[in-house]
Design an enzyme around this catalytic site. Structure first.
Site: not given
Length: 378
Positions: A41-42, A45, A249-250
């Site tokens: 994941r990113h 943010r 994106h989770d």
């Protein structure tokens, strides 16, 4: 005595040599890493959007909404350091960047149908019941009047969570128990997305596509001509089917883990990483899975249900086969009787409309001619 000792010594030497000839070479059959897949994941943010009553607006974030923060960059850097430490000796310096996977998740009527069925299911309503009173008060507090959990997740909980991480002052109503309930509702929304109702079929239309992709790469890695050692998937949006689109994106990590039936029910934290490693040992390939969701702890081992922590590749492929679609487009077609009836009626309407248009065109074109011929006969 000397001769006897000599014979004993020779016999002992011969026995030792014979023993050495049968002693296994430490390098033969030793466990060897052959291929790695990482899905992460990113990092941290800013919020993607926020609720109407939020005093923290987009201008409060240096790069605006939906952007990686300095903290997020540091989290990615830390993850990169760990990956280098874990696989530095396994990899060489070459790197090839390309788009590896274009997930076809936008238009899948059957998945949307399954989402609707889940929200109406007895099991989901039972889990939602404890939060009904809280959800009734939330619109007045936040200004967001949507009732769907996905909206509450993305427009209320997510911005509040982001703000708390960056030490913004939260609204007084968002303290303590409120954030706990919002987090639990967000986890329930994620669970309802991929599980609770017909989990395997949902996985075939979402996370199972990624499972199939990963499995194909592992199978390729067993071939002698293969030179690829590691594939990384970052920010692969598994969910883009809700209205409005929810791109979190989770859901990538959780969608994959739900398809593998190893999801722990908790929202994947920033820079979390699912690791899948392919090993060769004594002529057989094995798959091992790990989940890195804490920086101060080694990745936790994951066991595919029905197998062992080090799962034979053939067994792994057999166990995940039910969630891998054979024809995604076909399986995405609507299957419920109600929807099929609507489709049949729509087709019938189009056919009837077409016939009427043809008749009308014929009448308009030939009608005046008939009238003209009749007039000449008088």
């Amino acid at each position: 005595m000397t001769a006897a000792r000599c014979l004993v010594a020779r016999a002992a030497s011969l026995s030792f040599l014979l023993l050495l000839s049968f002693w296994p070479d430490p390098g033969v059959g030793a466990k060897e890493l052959k291929f790695v897949t990482l899905v992460f994941r990113h990092g941290d943010r800013s919020p993607i959007e926020t609720f109407p009553n939020d005093p923290i607006k987009e201008t409060s974030w240096p790069q605006g909404f939906g952007q990686l923060t300095q903290l997020g960059m540091e989290q990615h850097y830390e993850l990169g350091e760990y990956i280098r430490k874990r696989y530095g000796k396994f990899l060489n310096e070459s790197y090839k960047h390309q788009q590896l996977l274009f997930l076809p998740f936008k238009n899948c009527p059957r998945f949307q149908e399954l989402e609707s069925e889940t929200l109406k299911s007895e099991e989901f309503q039972k889990r939602l019941q404890p939060y009904k009173d809280f959800m009734e008060t939330l619109p007045k507090l936040s200004g967001y009047h949507g009732k769907d959990l996905f909206g509450i997740w993305s427009k209320v909980y997510d911005p509040l969570f982001c703000e708390s991480v960056h030490n913004f002052t939260l609204p007084s109503w968002a303290a303590g128990d409120t954030m706990t309930k919002l987090k639990e509702l967000s986890e329930l929304s994620l669970l309802s997305l991929y599980g609770i109702h017909k989990q395997k079929e949902k996985s075939r239309l979402q996370g199972g596509v990624l499972v199939g992709e990963i499995l194909n790469h592992m199978k390729t890695a067993t071939q002698p001509w293969n030179h690829r050692k590691l594939i990384m998937y970052s920010a692969v949006s598994i969910l883009v089917s809700t209205q409005p689109p929810l791109v979190q994106h989770d859901t990538t990590v959780s969608g994959l883990q739900m398809a593998l039936d190893v999801f722990n029910g908790i929202l994947p934290p920033y820079a979390s990483c699912h690791l899948m490693e392919l090993y060769l040992e004594k002529g057989e390939y094995f798959v091992e899975m790990y989940y890195r969701n804490e920086t101060h702890h080694e990745p936790y081992p994951l066991t595919l249900p029905g197998c062992t922590p080090s799962c034979p590749l053939t067994k792994f492929a057999e166990l995940v086969a039910p969630v891998i679609p054979e024809d995604w487009s076909t399986e995405c077609r609507i299957t419920s009787k109600h929807q099929v009836l609507r489709l049949i009626l729509a087709i019938a309407f189009c056919l009837v409309s077409g016939i009427l248009v043809v008749l009308l065109f014929t009448l308009v074109r030939h009608g005046p001619c008939w009238q003209r011929d009749s007039y000449r006969d008088i």
